[in-house]
Write a protein that holds these residues in place. Structure first.
Motif, PDB file in Angstrom:
ATOM      1  N   ASN A   1     -11.055   5.000   1.904  1.00 46.55           N
ATOM      2  CA  ASN A   1     -10.704   4.985   0.487  1.00 46.55           C
ATOM      3  C   ASN A   1      -9.386   5.670   0.164  1.00 46.55           C
ATOM      4  OD1 ASN A   1     -12.834   7.247   1.029  1.00 46.55           O
ATOM      5  ND2 ASN A   1     -11.581   8.035  -0.659  1.00 46.55           N
ATOM      6  N   SER A   2      -8.756   6.314   1.174  1.00 42.73           N
ATOM      7  CA  SER A   2      -7.473   6.976   0.905  1.00 42.73           C
ATOM      8  C   SER A   2      -6.710   7.179   2.212  1.00 42.73           C
ATOM      9  CB  SER A   2      -7.684   8.340   0.225  1.00 42.73           C
ATOM     10  OG  SER A   2      -8.382   9.230   1.089  1.00 42.73           O
ATOM     11  N   GLY A   3      -5.445   7.576   2.079  1.00 43.91           N
ATOM     12  CA  GLY A   3      -4.643   7.972   3.225  1.00 43.91           C
ATOM     13  C   GLY A   3      -4.509   6.931   4.316  1.00 43.91           C
ATOM     14  N   ILE A   4      -4.641   7.384   5.556  1.00 41.38           N
ATOM     15  CA  ILE A   4      -4.466   6.507   6.713  1.00 41.38           C
ATOM     16  C   ILE A   4      -5.534   5.419   6.753  1.00 41.38           C
ATOM     17  CG2 ILE A   4      -4.576   6.443   9.240  1.00 41.38           C
ATOM     18  CD1 ILE A   4      -3.150   9.201   9.199  1.00 41.38           C
ATOM     19  N   GLY A   5      -6.760   5.755   6.411  1.00 47.48           N
ATOM     20  CA  GLY A   5      -7.822   4.754   6.407  1.00 47.48           C
ATOM     21  C   GLY A   5      -7.531   3.625   5.433  1.00 47.48           C
ATOM     22  N   TYR A   6      -7.061   3.973   4.249  1.00 45.13           N
ATOM     23  CA  TYR A   6      -6.702   2.986   3.221  1.00 45.13           C
ATOM     24  C   TYR A   6      -5.567   2.104   3.726  1.00 45.13           C
ATOM     25  CZ  TYR A   6      -5.449   1.244  -1.478  1.00 45.13           C
ATOM     26  OH  TYR A   6      -5.186   0.458  -2.580  1.00 45.13           O
ATOM     27  N   ALA A   7      -4.538   2.735   4.314  1.00 45.25           N
ATOM     28  CA  ALA A   7      -3.386   1.988   4.819  1.00 45.25           C
ATOM     29  C   ALA A   7      -3.782   1.052   5.956  1.00 45.25           C
ATOM     30  CB  ALA A   7      -2.301   2.958   5.292  1.00 45.25           C
ATOM     31  N   ALA A   8      -4.677   1.524   6.833  1.00 45.26           N
ATOM     32  CA  ALA A   8      -5.130   0.691   7.948  1.00 45.26           C
ATOM     33  C   ALA A   8      -5.947  -0.491   7.436  1.00 45.26           C
ATOM     34  CB  ALA A   8      -5.960   1.518   8.922  1.00 45.26           C
ATOM     35  N   ALA A   9      -6.824  -0.233   6.473  1.00 42.59           N
ATOM     36  CA  ALA A   9      -7.624  -1.321   5.900  1.00 42.59           C
ATOM     37  C   ALA A   9      -6.722  -2.372   5.267  1.00 42.59           C
ATOM     38  CB  ALA A   9      -8.595  -0.758   4.858  1.00 42.59           C
ATOM     39  N   LYS A  10      -5.699  -1.930   4.570  1.00 46.79           N
ATOM     40  CA  LYS A  10      -4.749  -2.849   3.932  1.00 46.79           C
ATOM     41  C   LYS A  10      -4.029  -3.699   4.969  1.00 46.79           C
ATOM     42  CE  LYS A  10      -0.971  -2.890   0.552  1.00 46.79           C
ATOM     43  NZ  LYS A  10      -0.115  -2.036  -0.323  1.00 46.79           N
ATOM     44  N   GLU A  11      -3.607  -3.074   6.064  1.00 44.97           N
ATOM     45  CA  GLU A  11      -2.884  -3.795   7.121  1.00 44.97           C
ATOM     46  C   GLU A  11      -3.805  -4.769   7.853  1.00 44.97           C
ATOM     47  OE1 GLU A  11       0.233  -5.128   9.353  1.00 44.97           O
ATOM     48  OE2 GLU A  11       0.335  -3.751   7.643  1.00 44.97           O
ATOM     49  N   LEU A  12      -5.016  -4.328   8.160  1.00 47.39           N
ATOM     50  CA  LEU A  12      -5.971  -5.205   8.846  1.00 47.39           C
ATOM     51  C   LEU A  12      -6.274  -6.442   8.002  1.00 47.39           C
ATOM     52  CD1 LEU A  12      -8.375  -2.460  10.233  1.00 47.39           C
ATOM     53  CD2 LEU A  12      -6.910  -3.945  11.620  1.00 47.39           C
TER      54      LEU A  12
END
Length: 248
Positions: free
Chosen positions: A15-26
């Motif tokens: 829901n935030s930070g690196i996890g959010y960015a990774a989810a967006k890229e995936l």
């Protein structure tokens, strides 16, 4: 390019930070993405923004991880990508460490990550990709970081053993170890504005590239590990810290 089209990805702490960015890229690369987090409001908001599925799960509780695995199995059956990202940060000297701080950091960063992998292995398709979010602190010796650094060093050890155990199923397991990244985690440590500014300037002074990293860059590396270009990479740790560890 939708190089991950047809893949189902699970990102913990998305829901935030690196996890959010990774989810967006995936998702941008074609994967169907599930994100998890502890707070329903934050997960619902992030899931709506990203156009992904949100699930509530506290990665520090094994029972919650088991419930997550059951929910994923029920809704999706199997997954192809697992990004074990959820983590917490507490800074303290060894002398002043408390049992509560130790249990919190180790409980989420080590125990939680371990059992997230353990409980989700049965749901991984053959040929799947697992990525741990580690840290460059796993191989450095900074003051005040003993608990956090130990938790990340443990992750790298798990990663390598999992790579061996899961190789017969062609499941690849790797880790990404960022240095300082511009995310909300530093704000959660409890620094005031001036302290945060001082810490940021100190970190930049130790980074040869003279900049703080971006969550989006880490997200792209996670996606790379999950794609065809990394099909012969397993048991590897990629350090992304602008050269910081070279000067440690």
């Amino acid at each position: 390019m939708e190089t991950l089209k047809g893949k189902i990805a699970l990102v913990t702490g998305g829901n935030s930070g690196i996890g959010y960015a990774a989810a967006k890229e995936l998702k941008a690369q074609g994967a169907e993405v599930i994100i998890t987090g502890r707070r329903k409001e934050a997960i619902d908001k992030a899931a709506a923004e990203l156009g992904v599925t949100g699930m509530i799960a506290d990665q520090g509780q094994v029972s919650a991880i088991e419930e997550l695995a059951a929910q994923v199995k029920d809704q999706y059956g199997k997954i192809d990508i697992l990004f074990i990202n959820a983590g917490v940060l507490e800074l303290t000297t060894i002398e002043n460490a408390t049992e509560a701080a130790f249990d919190n950091v180790i409980g989420v960063n080590f125990k939680g990550a371990y059992f997230t992998l353990s409980k989700l292995i049965p749901l991984l398709n053959d040929g799947a990709s697992v990525v741990f979010l580690s840290s460059n602190t796993a191989s450095t010796s900074g003051a005040n970081s003993s608990i956090y650094s130990s938790s990340k060093a443990a992750l790298n050890s798990i990663m390598k053993i999992a790579a061996v155990e899961l190789a017969p199923r062609k499941i690849r397991v790797n880790s990404v170890s960022p240095g300082p990244i511009k995310t909300e985690i530093m704000n959660k440590v409890g620094f005031d504005e001036q302290q945060l500014k001082d810490v940021t300037e100190w970190m930049i002074g130790r980074i040869p590239l003279r900049q703080i990293g971006k969550a989006e860059d880490v997200g792209k590396m996670v996606a790379y590990f999950c794609g065809e270009a990394a099909s012969f990479i397993t048991g590897a740790e990629i350090i992304m810290d602008g050269g910081m560890s070279l000067k440690a």
